[in-house]
Design a protein around this motif. Sequence first.
Motif, PDB file in Angstrom:
ATOM      1  N   UNK A 149       0.836  -1.205   0.000  1.00  0.00           N
ATOM      2  CA  UNK A 149       0.000   0.000   0.000  1.00  0.00           C
ATOM      3  C   UNK A 149       0.864   1.246   0.000  1.00  0.00           C
ATOM      4  N   UNK A 150       1.929   1.225   0.806  1.00  0.00           N
ATOM      5  CA  UNK A 150       2.819   2.384   0.872  1.00  0.00           C
ATOM      6  C   UNK A 150       3.504   2.608  -0.472  1.00  0.00           C
ATOM      7  N   UNK A 151       3.908   1.505  -1.132  1.00  0.00           N
ATOM      8  CA  UNK A 151       4.556   1.629  -2.422  1.00  0.00           C
ATOM      9  C   UNK A 151       3.596   2.214  -3.446  1.00  0.00           C
ATOM     10  N   UNK A 152       2.348   1.750  -3.414  1.00  0.00           N
ATOM     11  CA  UNK A 152       1.343   2.228  -4.355  1.00  0.00           C
ATOM     12  C   UNK A 152       1.081   3.716  -4.174  1.00  0.00           C
ATOM     13  N   UNK A 153       1.126   4.184  -2.918  1.00  0.00           N
ATOM     14  CA  UNK A 153       0.808   5.576  -2.630  1.00  0.00           C
ATOM     15  C   UNK A 153       2.058   6.444  -2.496  1.00  0.00           C
ATOM     16  N   UNK A 154       3.223   5.907  -2.857  1.00  0.00           N
ATOM     17  CA  UNK A 154       4.476   6.601  -2.567  1.00  0.00           C
ATOM     18  C   UNK A 154       4.579   7.955  -3.252  1.00  0.00           C
ATOM     19  N   UNK A 155       3.863   8.148  -4.368  1.00  0.00           N
ATOM     20  CA  UNK A 155       3.933   9.421  -5.069  1.00  0.00           C
ATOM     21  C   UNK A 155       3.084  10.491  -4.402  1.00  0.00           C
ATOM     22  N   UNK A 156       2.299  10.105  -3.416  1.00  0.00           N
ATOM     23  CA  UNK A 156       1.385  11.063  -2.797  1.00  0.00           C
ATOM     24  C   UNK A 156       1.519  11.072  -1.279  1.00  0.00           C
ATOM     25  N   UNK A 157       2.699  10.686  -0.777  1.00  0.00           N
ATOM     26  CA  UNK A 157       2.926  10.724   0.660  1.00  0.00           C
ATOM     27  C   UNK A 157       4.243  11.427   0.948  1.00  0.00           C
ATOM     28  N   UNK A 158       4.345  11.973   2.156  1.00  0.00           N
ATOM     29  CA  UNK A 158       5.552  12.638   2.606  1.00  0.00           C
ATOM     30  C   UNK A 158       6.071  11.899   3.823  1.00  0.00           C
ATOM     31  N   UNK A 159       7.343  11.549   3.831  1.00  0.00           N
ATOM     32  CA  UNK A 159       7.953  10.859   4.961  1.00  0.00           C
ATOM     33  C   UNK A 159       8.142  11.840   6.107  1.00  0.00           C
ATOM     34  N   UNK A 160       7.520  11.542   7.243  1.00  0.00           N
ATOM     35  CA  UNK A 160       7.649  12.395   8.415  1.00  0.00           C
ATOM     36  C   UNK A 160       8.818  11.941   9.276  1.00  0.00           C
ATOM     37  N   UNK A 161       8.961  10.633   9.449  1.00  0.00           N
ATOM     38  CA  UNK A 161      10.052  10.037  10.208  1.00  0.00           C
ATOM     39  C   UNK A 161      10.239   8.621   9.695  1.00  0.00           C
ATOM     40  N   UNK A 162      11.088   7.860  10.360  1.00  0.00           N
ATOM     41  CA  UNK A 162      11.282   6.463   9.964  1.00  0.00           C
ATOM     42  C   UNK A 162      10.010   5.652  10.179  1.00  0.00           C
ATOM     43  N   UNK A 186       4.909  29.852  10.973  1.00  0.00           N
ATOM     44  CA  UNK A 186       4.271  29.182  12.108  1.00  0.00           C
ATOM     45  C   UNK A 186       4.351  27.665  11.955  1.00  0.00           C
ATOM     46  N   UNK A 187       4.083  27.160  10.743  1.00  0.00           N
ATOM     47  CA  UNK A 187       4.172  25.723  10.503  1.00  0.00           C
ATOM     48  C   UNK A 187       5.581  25.205  10.756  1.00  0.00           C
ATOM     49  N   UNK A 188       6.589  25.998  10.379  1.00  0.00           N
ATOM     50  CA  UNK A 188       7.967  25.604  10.635  1.00  0.00           C
ATOM     51  C   UNK A 188       8.229  25.513  12.137  1.00  0.00           C
ATOM     52  N   UNK A 189       7.690  26.461  12.898  1.00  0.00           N
ATOM     53  CA  UNK A 189       7.845  26.452  14.351  1.00  0.00           C
ATOM     54  C   UNK A 189       7.221  25.211  14.954  1.00  0.00           C
ATOM     55  N   UNK A 190       6.001  24.875  14.508  1.00  0.00           N
ATOM     56  CA  UNK A 190       5.303  23.700  15.032  1.00  0.00           C
ATOM     57  C   UNK A 190       6.063  22.426  14.676  1.00  0.00           C
ATOM     58  N   UNK A 191       6.499  22.310  13.429  1.00  0.00           N
ATOM     59  CA  UNK A 191       7.210  21.097  13.007  1.00  0.00           C
ATOM     60  C   UNK A 191       8.513  20.915  13.783  1.00  0.00           C
ATOM     61  N   UNK A 192       9.220  22.019  14.038  1.00  0.00           N
ATOM     62  CA  UNK A 192      10.465  21.943  14.803  1.00  0.00           C
ATOM     63  C   UNK A 192      10.204  21.433  16.212  1.00  0.00           C
ATOM     64  N   UNK A 193       9.149  21.947  16.843  1.00  0.00           N
ATOM     65  CA  UNK A 193       8.824  21.520  18.198  1.00  0.00           C
ATOM     66  C   UNK A 193       8.381  20.061  18.223  1.00  0.00           C
ATOM     67  N   UNK A 194       7.609  19.649  17.222  1.00  0.00           N
ATOM     68  CA  UNK A 194       7.162  18.261  17.152  1.00  0.00           C
ATOM     69  C   UNK A 194       8.352  17.320  16.979  1.00  0.00           C
ATOM     70  N   UNK A 195       9.334  17.732  16.186  1.00  0.00           N
ATOM     71  CA  UNK A 195      10.527  16.908  15.987  1.00  0.00           C
ATOM     72  C   UNK A 195      11.324  16.807  17.281  1.00  0.00           C
ATOM     73  N   UNK A 196      11.419  17.916  18.029  1.00  0.00           N
ATOM     74  CA  UNK A 196      12.098  17.885  19.318  1.00  0.00           C
ATOM     75  C   UNK A 196      11.417  16.908  20.264  1.00  0.00           C
ATOM     76  N   UNK A 197      10.098  16.944  20.284  1.00  0.00           N
ATOM     77  CA  UNK A 197       9.347  16.039  21.154  1.00  0.00           C
ATOM     78  C   UNK A 197       9.562  14.586  20.750  1.00  0.00           C
ATOM     79  N   UNK A 198       9.576  14.336  19.434  1.00  0.00           N
ATOM     80  CA  UNK A 198       9.763  12.965  18.956  1.00  0.00           C
ATOM     81  C   UNK A 198      11.130  12.441  19.368  1.00  0.00           C
ATOM     82  N   UNK A 199      12.171  13.272  19.206  1.00  0.00           N
ATOM     83  CA  UNK A 199      13.511  12.844  19.565  1.00  0.00           C
ATOM     84  C   UNK A 199      13.652  12.636  21.068  1.00  0.00           C
ATOM     85  N   UNK A 200      13.034  13.528  21.861  1.00  0.00           N
ATOM     86  CA  UNK A 200      13.082  13.365  23.317  1.00  0.00           C
ATOM     87  C   UNK A 200      12.379  12.088  23.748  1.00  0.00           C
TER      88      UNK A 200
END
Length: 290
Positions: free
Chosen positions: A179-192, A265-279
């Motif tokens: 399913x992921x391969x089929x939809x690979x052209x329409x998805x964005x990788x957020x993390x591993x 603003x979106x950049x600020x939110x994404x940065x904070x979310x990434x910090x939380x994920x890593x923590x």
Amino acid sequence: MKSIFTLFIAFLTVTTFAQKDFQGKAIYMSKTTMDMSSFGGRGGGQMTEARKKEIADRMKSILEKTFILSFDKTSSIYKQDEQLASPTAGGGSGFMAMMAGSSVEYKNTKDLIALEETEFFGKKFLVSDKMETPKWELGSETKQIGNYTCFKATLMQDADPTDWTNMRRRGNDEDKKGEAKKDSSNVVKVSEEFERPEQIEVVAWYTPQIPVNNGPGEHWGLPGLILEINSGRTTILCTEIILNPSEKEVIEAPSKGKEITREKYNETVKTKMEEMRQNFQGGRGSRGRN
């Protein structure tokens, strides 16, 4: 007799919206479904149904909300019903705290001004948006919502990069990999572990019986008030409409908070979310080494 009644209703509608100080209020119920497979780490085994239910119950105050849209002929204020808003379940820290802030969304469809007064991790922001007329595809399909006949319209739009409800776990079995391969052209990788759609389809139902170019949240651009929105995993449905309420709200642009563009603003939110994920991963890794 039926034609006379129809003409009478049309006359009342024209008269109502011709009033100089016309204002309306629409109540919306917003509900978001969750992909429970997104919970639990890799290699951590399957989550029990009891645990899934516990998480769903704790998330209910975030996933089910009531909003009020106050509108006139050209502008609107959209915000959560303060009387029904409840403290965020699960305490005031971590991910729940991030989602706890309320917001006020203002739109002026004549002057193309969109502002959102919001709070994120205890900081107040005044977010400005570019308002470009949405490229809706108008359909002929109709349905009844309350006393109003609504027409269907559809739109493909870029997914909000900060909307965590549309994120999904990347496939880790053969079916999900396919399913992921089929939809690979329409998805964005957020993390591993997670990905999100690049675009989502928005389905709107609007009524020309209320001829205002407006709707809930950021949605607008149709020849009538939008009474229902289906976007990703979220459905927003109008449950009550009051035209010319006795108590009218002042509809004006918000002004509190640090001024910032939507992009920043979106950049600020994404940065904070990434910090939380890593923590979170760091804490989980530390526990695994003990």
